[in-house]
Design a protein around this motif. Structure first.
Motif, PDB file in Angstrom:
ATOM      1  N   UNK A   1       0.852  -1.189   0.000  1.00 57.89           N
ATOM      2  CA  UNK A   1       0.000   0.000   0.000  1.00 57.89           C
ATOM      3  C   UNK A   1       0.890   1.241   0.000  1.00 57.89           C
ATOM      4  N   UNK A   2       0.684   2.131  -0.963  1.00 53.30           N
ATOM      5  CA  UNK A   2       1.528   3.333  -0.969  1.00 53.30           C
ATOM      6  C   UNK A   2       1.179   4.229   0.214  1.00 53.30           C
ATOM      7  N   UNK A   3       2.200   4.656   0.923  1.00 56.65           N
ATOM      8  CA  UNK A   3       1.932   5.478   2.114  1.00 56.65           C
ATOM      9  C   UNK A   3       2.693   6.802   2.014  1.00 56.65           C
ATOM     10  N   UNK A   4       1.989   7.884   2.212  1.00 57.61           N
ATOM     11  CA  UNK A   4       2.666   9.186   2.313  1.00 57.61           C
ATOM     12  C   UNK A   4       2.377   9.762   3.690  1.00 57.61           C
ATOM     13  N   UNK A   5       3.454   9.954   4.456  1.00 58.95           N
ATOM     14  CA  UNK A   5       3.264  10.520   5.804  1.00 58.95           C
ATOM     15  C   UNK A   5       3.495  12.018   5.775  1.00 58.95           C
ATOM     16  N   UNK A   6       4.444  12.401   4.930  1.00 57.45           N
ATOM     17  CA  UNK A   6       4.802  13.831   4.871  1.00 57.45           C
ATOM     18  C   UNK A   6       4.582  14.349   3.457  1.00 57.45           C
ATOM     19  N   UNK A   7       4.455  15.636   3.359  1.00 57.72           N
ATOM     20  CA  UNK A   7       4.225  16.263   2.051  1.00 57.72           C
ATOM     21  C   UNK A   7       5.354  15.957   1.085  1.00 57.72           C
ATOM     22  N   UNK A   8       6.553  15.805   1.628  1.00 54.59           N
ATOM     23  CA  UNK A   8       7.713  15.635   0.759  1.00 54.59           C
ATOM     24  C   UNK A   8       8.024  14.161   0.429  1.00 54.59           C
ATOM     25  N   UNK A   9       7.215  13.245   0.963  1.00 53.24           N
ATOM     26  CA  UNK A   9       7.475  11.836   0.658  1.00 53.24           C
ATOM     27  C   UNK A   9       7.239  11.555  -0.822  1.00 53.24           C
ATOM     28  N   UNK A  10       8.122  10.727  -1.366  1.00 55.83           N
ATOM     29  CA  UNK A  10       8.009  10.400  -2.792  1.00 55.83           C
ATOM     30  C   UNK A  10       7.287   9.050  -2.961  1.00 55.83           C
ATOM     31  N   UNK A  11       6.169   9.071  -3.631  1.00 57.02           N
ATOM     32  CA  UNK A  11       5.456   7.828  -3.942  1.00 57.02           C
ATOM     33  C   UNK A  11       5.178   7.826  -5.436  1.00 57.02           C
ATOM     34  N   UNK A  12       5.495   6.704  -6.115  1.00 61.24           N
ATOM     35  CA  UNK A  12       5.348   6.697  -7.574  1.00 61.24           C
ATOM     36  C   UNK A  12       4.394   5.625  -8.080  1.00 61.24           C
ATOM     37  N   UNK A  13       3.532   5.153  -7.202  1.00 62.23           N
ATOM     38  CA  UNK A  13       2.465   4.292  -7.704  1.00 62.23           C
ATOM     39  C   UNK A  13       1.249   4.456  -6.795  1.00 62.23           C
ATOM     40  N   UNK A  14       0.151   3.914  -7.244  1.00 60.64           N
ATOM     41  CA  UNK A  14      -1.061   4.014  -6.418  1.00 60.64           C
ATOM     42  C   UNK A  14      -2.245   3.441  -7.160  1.00 60.64           C
ATOM     43  N   UNK A  15      -3.258   3.088  -6.390  1.00 56.55           N
ATOM     44  CA  UNK A  15      -4.485   2.538  -6.983  1.00 56.55           C
ATOM     45  C   UNK A  15      -5.603   3.513  -6.705  1.00 56.55           C
ATOM     46  N   UNK A  16      -6.485   3.653  -7.645  1.00 57.12           N
ATOM     47  CA  UNK A  16      -7.579   4.596  -7.412  1.00 57.12           C
ATOM     48  C   UNK A  16      -8.800   4.247  -8.223  1.00 57.12           C
ATOM     49  N   UNK A  17      -9.842   5.043  -8.016  1.00 60.90           N
ATOM     50  CA  UNK A  17     -11.111   4.783  -8.693  1.00 60.90           C
ATOM     51  C   UNK A  17     -11.071   5.136 -10.178  1.00 60.90           C
ATOM     52  N   UNK A  18     -10.030   5.835 -10.567  1.00 63.31           N
ATOM     53  CA  UNK A  18      -9.959   6.311 -11.949  1.00 63.31           C
ATOM     54  C   UNK A  18      -9.669   5.164 -12.909  1.00 63.31           C
ATOM     55  N   UNK A  19      -8.925   4.190 -12.428  1.00 62.37           N
ATOM     56  CA  UNK A  19      -8.539   3.065 -13.295  1.00 62.37           C
ATOM     57  C   UNK A  19      -9.078   1.783 -12.700  1.00 62.37           C
ATOM     58  N   UNK A  20     -10.174   1.314 -13.262  1.00 63.22           N
ATOM     59  CA  UNK A  20     -10.789   0.107 -12.689  1.00 63.22           C
ATOM     60  C   UNK A  20     -11.137  -0.914 -13.774  1.00 63.22           C
ATOM     61  N   UNK A  21     -11.189  -2.158 -13.348  1.00 61.54           N
ATOM     62  CA  UNK A  21     -11.582  -3.274 -14.215  1.00 61.54           C
ATOM     63  C   UNK A  21     -12.585  -4.138 -13.469  1.00 61.54           C
ATOM     64  N   UNK A  22     -13.477  -4.743 -14.222  1.00 62.60           N
ATOM     65  CA  UNK A  22     -14.429  -5.671 -13.606  1.00 62.60           C
ATOM     66  C   UNK A  22     -13.833  -7.076 -13.557  1.00 62.60           C
ATOM     67  N   UNK A  23     -14.015  -7.717 -12.446  1.00 59.81           N
ATOM     68  CA  UNK A  23     -13.604  -9.110 -12.257  1.00 59.81           C
ATOM     69  C   UNK A  23     -14.866  -9.915 -11.961  1.00 59.81           C
ATOM     70  N   UNK A  24     -15.130 -11.038 -12.626  1.00 58.63           N
ATOM     71  CA  UNK A  24     -14.279 -11.617 -13.662  1.00 58.63           C
ATOM     72  C   UNK A  24     -14.428 -10.875 -14.978  1.00 58.63           C
ATOM     73  N   UNK A  25     -13.388 -10.971 -15.773  1.00 58.79           N
ATOM     74  CA  UNK A  25     -13.433 -10.348 -17.094  1.00 58.79           C
ATOM     75  C   UNK A  25     -12.036 -10.187 -17.644  1.00 58.79           C
ATOM     76  N   UNK A  26     -11.903 -10.293 -18.953  1.00 58.96           N
ATOM     77  CA  UNK A  26     -10.609 -10.002 -19.563  1.00 58.96           C
ATOM     78  C   UNK A  26     -10.425  -8.494 -19.574  1.00 58.96           C
ATOM     79  N   UNK A  27      -9.185  -8.042 -19.634  1.00 56.61           N
ATOM     80  CA  UNK A  27      -8.973  -6.587 -19.683  1.00 56.61           C
ATOM     81  C   UNK A  27      -9.146  -6.031 -21.097  1.00 56.61           C
ATOM     82  N   UNK A  28      -8.909  -6.860 -22.125  1.00 60.76           N
ATOM     83  CA  UNK A  28      -8.910  -6.365 -23.504  1.00 60.76           C
ATOM     84  C   UNK A  28     -10.212  -5.685 -23.899  1.00 60.76           C
TER      85      UNK A  28
END
Ligand code: GCB
Length: 608
Positions: free
Chosen positions: A69-96
């Motif tokens: 789980x990406x965690x940011x404690x401080x404003x200056x922490x560097x995190x370069x990945x994350x999961x969000x509602x913007x990119x979703x897929x239904x399971x079960x299901x192919x992604x194509x």
């Protein structure tokens, strides 16, 4: 004495005790929490979430690993990945089929979801079960790796270690990779779309400490079967997850008034039951019985049909009577939506067309289809050919590849051994003749028989053609129960009319089956019958084929033409007629029947 009877049963059982996978079967009958639904994703073609910048696999607690789980404690922490509602897929299901970016994508995608539990299970085991993930899955829960699995069409499960589950906010991540590789099954070259993703159901399964992991129940093999007889012996085999010091298993078939208790010690049990007034399962009468297995507080319910399939010389016999397989091949695809099929409704839709064709059999090509297909086939009375994706030229010399193929074979058979509809296990399709290939394929056949010797074993074999004489002497035919070949006379050579004079020679005294025959047509395109891609050409092809079928020698036991519906294939690139579709469907990608459909429908109707 009891021990002696038990050993004897092991020797005579048609359900050998060698199935050692950890797979939990019949998920629907367990206590489950579904994890289907909306998952978030990260597309990761460089596998940044898995490897660091030195291309070393990341350590488990690496905050940059995508399973954490990406965690940011401080404003200056560097995190370069994350999961969000913007990119979703239904399971079960192919992604194509779910977003344009995925249409041709082959590579890594991270799936993530959180889940809560109503209560934390106490003194229970919990497993995470996947119906299928194509192709390679690495599964992580709350930052810990549970395991990995290869094989895009078979189920698998991992136990969740005690103490890892939380009541709330469980963080589940699956790295899915559908890249093709020369040393995998299938290999890099196929004629179907490489749909990636978590394509089947995901469930948490809660079971007692000691539980029934797998079971099989079927007619005892060496007894006579006929329509007048109504008392049969059933043989069963149960495999527990662990050694039991002593426990009782109760097997019940209420409609047959069967209820018997057996003692289990060890981790498995073979048993035998007598059933009076048993009605056999068949396409005309797909009788299924409710079967209840109770052990250690868990009740597993199944619906099982009992029937006998065998060959006798050149014939296939179902329940002791000769049967002709009026089949059709299908891919696990809903072409109208360019997606993998997965649900019961999908199965009903596909089999609706099959029934309309007057068919009694389906070849589920070229990989194990989802369990709804075989369950629905059971209830509709459709006979099933089920296959593993040992397709074309795989790396036959490689010991690791043999192991991978065997694993998929075991997973397929163990999942579906209780489906009466399944009559044929196929170990592969059009593999090129050579000594190493034949010994590879033979070892798969041996493996299949060791797990289930109550069904027929087949493969689509190679066939030679010299001046219109088709000769089947593929050495693999010595080991299969039926001699099956794919035949395209008038499509991949010659014209449909050449079928008029074709002769068929088989060197084996076994049933002959055409596992494929077919021609392409663009729906709605008409011309004269000699115009390729027209519906008229395809219709002509089928007309000539049917005439040939009608004068085949008496070893001819059926066919499963290629194919029910047009399907996606990256190999099919004609800009007018194909556009990424294999057009050999009798039904087009929108559900419209082509002219050839009616030719086969009439033929099947005439021999029904
Ligand atoms: C075959 C293959 C099948 C192909 C078909 C075709 O022999 O078994 O997977 O899709 O031919 O259309 O060429």
């Amino acid at each position: 004495m009891r021990k002696a009877i038990f050993c004897l049963l092991l020797l005579v059982s048609n359900i050998p005790a060698s199935a050692q996978e950890d797979l939990i079967i019949n998920v629907d009958a367990r206590t489950t929490t579904s994890l289907n639904g909306t998952w978030s994703y990260i597309i990761d073609p460089y596998e940044t979430g898995f490897y660091d910048y030195r291309y070393k696999e990341r350590r488990e607690n690496d905050p940059e690993a995508y399973w954490n789980r990406p965690v940011t404690r401080n404003r200056w922490d560097r995190v370069e990945h994350g999961y969000g509602d913007k990119y979703t897929l239904q399971v079960p299901g192919d992604w194509n089929s779910q977003a344009e970016v995925f249409k041709y994508y082959e590579g890594s995608v991270w799936y993530q979801r959180e889940f809560d539990l109503k209560e934390l299970p106490e003194n229970k085991r919990v497993f995470l079960h996947f119906g299928a993930v194509n192709y390679e899955a690495h599964v992580y829960l709350n930052g810990k790796k549970l395991g990995s699995h290869k094989g895009g069409f078979t189920p698998f499960n991992f136990e969740i270690p005690v103490g890892l589950l939380e009541k709330e906010n469980n963080f589940l991540v699956v790295k899915v990779d559908n890249k093709r590789h020369p040393q995998e099954i299938p290999t890099v070259n196929t004629d179907w779309w490489n749909f990636g993703g978590i394509t089947r159901d995901v469930n948490l399964i809660t079971v007692p400490q000691s539980f029934v992991q797998q079971y099989a129940l079927q007619l005892a093999k060496n007894q006579e079967v006929n329509t007048t007889k109504d008392q049969y012996e059933l043989r069963g085999h149960v495999k527990l997850n662990q050694l039991s010091t002593a426990g009782n298993l109760t097997v019940e078939i209420p409609e047959l008034k069967v209820k018997q208790q057996f003692k289990i010690s060890g981790d498995s049990l073979s048993f035998s039951l007598n059933a009076k007034n048993l009605e056999l399962w068949s396409p005309q009468h797909p009788r299924l019985y409710e079967v209840i297995l109770s052990y250690n507080g868990e009740q597993i319910e199944d619906k099982i049909g009992f029937r006998k399939i065998e060959t006798q010389g050149k014939d296939i016999l179902l329940n002791g009577k000769k049967i002709f397989l009026r089949g059709i091949s299908i891919h696990e695809e809903i072409p109208q939506q360019m997606r993998r099929a997965h649900s019961k409704e999908d199965a009903m839709q596909l089999f609706g067309y099959v029934k309309d064709l007057n068919a009694n059999m389906v070849r589920l090509a070229h990989y194990p289809h989802n369990p709804n297909m075989t369950k629905v086939a059971d209830s509709l009375g459709l006979l099933v050919w089920s296959e593993i994706p040992v397709y074309w030229t795989i790396d036959f010399e490689n010991e690791e590849v043999v192991k991978k193929a065997k694993k998929q074979l075991r997973e397929m058979i163990i999942r579906d051994r209780n489906r009466a509809s399944v009559i044929i296990w196929s170990v592969g399709n059009e593999t090129p003749v050579s000594p190493v290939r034949t010994s590879f394929m033979k070892s798969l056949i041996t493996e299949a028989r060791a797990i289930d010797n109550s069904r027929l074993i087949s493969a689509a074999l190679e066939v030679g053609n010299e001046n219109g004489v088709f000769r089947i002497d593929d050495p693999l035919g010595e080991f299969t129960d039926i001699v099956a070949v794919n035949e395209y006379l008038g499509w991949y050579g010659g014209l449909p009319g050449d079928a008029k004079t074709a002769k068929w020679e088989v060197v084996y005294d076994k049933p002959l089956f055409f596992s494929e025959t077919g021609a392409g047509a663009k729906s709605g395109f008409f011309g004269d019958k000699e115009t390729r891609w027209s519906e008229d050409y395809q219709e002509w092809y089928y007309q000539e084929q049917v005439k040939m079928m009608q004068r085949m020698p008496d070893n001819f036991s059926g066919l499963s033409p290629w194919i029910l519906m047009d399907f996606r294939s990256p190999r099919r690139n004609h800009p007018n007629y194909q556009e990424g579709w294999n057009r050999k469907g009798l039904i087009d990608n929108e559900g419209n029947k082509k002219k050839a459909f009616f030719v086969l429908q009439e033929y099947y109707g005439s021999i029904e």
